[in-house]
Design a protein around this motif. Sequence first.
Motif, PDB file in Angstrom:
ATOM      1  N   TRP A  71      37.277  17.748  48.684  1.00  0.00           N
ATOM      2  CA  TRP A  71      36.177  16.924  48.176  1.00  0.00           C
ATOM      3  C   TRP A  71      36.287  15.463  48.591  1.00  0.00           C
ATOM      4  CZ3 TRP A  71      32.723  20.183  46.993  1.00  0.00           C
ATOM      5  CH2 TRP A  71      33.037  21.384  46.348  1.00  0.00           C
ATOM      6  N   ASP A  72      37.368  15.076  49.226  1.00  0.00           N
ATOM      7  CA  ASP A  72      37.532  13.681  49.620  1.00  0.00           C
ATOM      8  C   ASP A  72      36.474  13.274  50.646  1.00  0.00           C
ATOM      9  OD1 ASP A  72      39.783  13.071  48.046  1.00  0.00           O
ATOM     10  OD2 ASP A  72      41.141  13.917  49.539  1.00  0.00           O
ATOM     11  N   GLU A  73      35.944  12.065  50.462  1.00  0.00           N
ATOM     12  CA  GLU A  73      35.004  11.516  51.447  1.00  0.00           C
ATOM     13  C   GLU A  73      35.779  11.023  52.652  1.00  0.00           C
ATOM     14  OE1 GLU A  73      32.429   8.599  49.806  1.00  0.00           O
ATOM     15  OE2 GLU A  73      31.668   9.914  48.226  1.00  0.00           O
ATOM     16  N   LEU A  74      35.212  11.298  53.819  1.00  0.00           N
ATOM     17  CA  LEU A  74      35.897  10.952  55.060  1.00  0.00           C
ATOM     18  C   LEU A  74      34.853  10.552  56.093  1.00  0.00           C
ATOM     19  CD1 LEU A  74      38.959  11.093  55.911  1.00  0.00           C
ATOM     20  CD2 LEU A  74      38.339  13.146  57.180  1.00  0.00           C
ATOM     21  N   GLY A  75      34.676   9.263  56.278  1.00  0.00           N
ATOM     22  CA  GLY A  75      33.754   8.774  57.294  1.00  0.00           C
ATOM     23  C   GLY A  75      32.331   9.258  57.110  1.00  0.00           C
ATOM     24  N   GLY A  76      31.832   9.241  55.891  1.00  0.00           N
ATOM     25  CA  GLY A  76      30.451   9.622  55.630  1.00  0.00           C
ATOM     26  C   GLY A  76      30.227  11.099  55.414  1.00  0.00           C
ATOM     27  N   THR A  77      31.273  11.885  55.415  1.00  0.00           N
ATOM     28  CA  THR A  77      31.157  13.315  55.130  1.00  0.00           C
ATOM     29  C   THR A  77      32.302  13.698  54.198  1.00  0.00           C
ATOM     30  OG1 THR A  77      30.919  15.517  56.136  1.00  0.00           O
ATOM     31  CG2 THR A  77      32.467  13.991  57.199  1.00  0.00           C
ATOM     32  N   THR A  78      32.611  14.980  54.096  1.00  0.00           N
ATOM     33  CA  THR A  78      33.742  15.402  53.278  1.00  0.00           C
ATOM     34  C   THR A  78      34.829  15.984  54.168  1.00  0.00           C
ATOM     35  OG1 THR A  78      32.889  17.650  52.930  1.00  0.00           O
ATOM     36  CG2 THR A  78      32.240  15.942  51.326  1.00  0.00           C
TER      37      THR A  78
ATOM     38  N   ALA B 257      31.601  18.871  60.935  1.00  0.00           N
ATOM     39  CA  ALA B 257      31.409  17.435  61.084  1.00  0.00           C
ATOM     40  C   ALA B 257      32.537  16.882  61.939  1.00  0.00           C
ATOM     41  CB  ALA B 257      31.390  16.747  59.714  1.00  0.00           C
ATOM     42  N   GLU B 258      32.249  15.783  62.615  1.00  0.00           N
ATOM     43  CA  GLU B 258      33.257  15.146  63.454  1.00  0.00           C
ATOM     44  C   GLU B 258      34.312  14.470  62.586  1.00  0.00           C
ATOM     45  OE1 GLU B 258      33.651  15.063  66.795  1.00  0.00           O
ATOM     46  OE2 GLU B 258      32.041  16.547  66.879  1.00  0.00           O
ATOM     47  N   ALA B 259      35.536  14.469  63.084  1.00  0.00           N
ATOM     48  CA  ALA B 259      36.634  13.839  62.351  1.00  0.00           C
ATOM     49  C   ALA B 259      36.665  12.346  62.615  1.00  0.00           C
ATOM     50  CB  ALA B 259      37.953  14.474  62.771  1.00  0.00           C
ATOM     51  N   ASP B 260      36.841  11.585  61.562  1.00  0.00           N
ATOM     52  CA  ASP B 260      37.075  10.148  61.651  1.00  0.00           C
ATOM     53  C   ASP B 260      38.573   9.942  61.457  1.00  0.00           C
ATOM     54  OD1 ASP B 260      37.440   7.423  61.073  1.00  0.00           O
ATOM     55  OD2 ASP B 260      35.415   7.216  60.258  1.00  0.00           O
ATOM     56  N   HIS B 261      39.283   9.799  62.564  1.00  0.00           N
ATOM     57  CA  HIS B 261      40.735   9.734  62.487  1.00  0.00           C
ATOM     58  C   HIS B 261      41.213   8.518  61.710  1.00  0.00           C
ATOM     59  CE1 HIS B 261      40.399  12.742  65.676  1.00  0.00           C
ATOM     60  NE2 HIS B 261      41.683  13.016  65.484  1.00  0.00           N
ATOM     61  N   GLU B 262      40.526   7.398  61.876  1.00  0.00           N
ATOM     62  CA  GLU B 262      40.933   6.190  61.157  1.00  0.00           C
ATOM     63  C   GLU B 262      40.784   6.382  59.649  1.00  0.00           C
ATOM     64  OE1 GLU B 262      39.652   1.475  60.869  1.00  0.00           O
ATOM     65  OE2 GLU B 262      39.146   2.638  62.665  1.00  0.00           O
ATOM     66  N   ALA B 263      39.690   7.004  59.239  1.00  0.00           N
ATOM     67  CA  ALA B 263      39.475   7.252  57.814  1.00  0.00           C
ATOM     68  C   ALA B 263      40.521   8.224  57.272  1.00  0.00           C
ATOM     69  CB  ALA B 263      38.067   7.790  57.581  1.00  0.00           C
ATOM     70  N   LEU B 264      40.892   9.224  58.061  1.00  0.00           N
ATOM     71  CA  LEU B 264      41.910  10.176  57.624  1.00  0.00           C
ATOM     72  C   LEU B 264      43.253   9.484  57.472  1.00  0.00           C
ATOM     73  CD1 LEU B 264      42.864  13.031  56.948  1.00  0.00           C
ATOM     74  CD2 LEU B 264      43.207  13.413  59.405  1.00  0.00           C
TER      75      LEU B 264
END
Length: 211
Positions: free
Chosen positions: A179-186, A195-202
């Motif tokens: 459920w964690d938000e990650l770069g505008g998605t979950t 959805a594409e991965a946001d490595h910086e957000a991760l």
Amino acid sequence: MAGQRQRQSRLQGLLTDLGRKPAGVRPPAPRLDNMPAEAAERVLELFRALGGTAESMVVFRPGVWDIVLADGSLVELDEEQHFNRYRRMSLEPAWAESLPWTDDYRRYCDEHEMASLRKASRGGYWASPSTERMFGPADPPGTFGPSGSPRWKQRALYDAMRDALAAAGAVRLSRVAVWDELGGTTLARVLDDRAEADHEALAELVALRST
């Protein structure tokens, strides 16, 4: 929806992209007799609060850690079935306040129990002979009467064993949730390749959630 192993593998791959390489050797799974005394007592208090008794006491056998990194850090990926009233109970004690995931996880338990029911209210997800030995006979699937779900209670207990080790400083643990938000998605959508991965957000999420 991808399976648990697929999601873990995807998360491991994303962490590897960030330079967080996997360990060559895994530490042993948590066991009550190898925990610091204070942590073990905290687990036993929760066991009793969930309905366990001296007569129903069995060897607690959580599975292996989800992801073990080369620097010794551990990462647990918590899916839909982990967020419900019993997990919420495991996060209520004062000692859990220091854990960096507690506030978010309490909220997820409050908000997403229906998703837990959709995924984990049938068959072995709800009860099994071994979990009924621990917590007594189950209520009918999806029913939260005096007994509820023995398997859900066991899952909450085993999550708390890991939490108690982290709170005691015995392991370096990070918990992340679908459920964690990650770069505008979950995180779920990322791990399911929707959805594409946001490595910086991760990287930021894992750092924020690390003990």
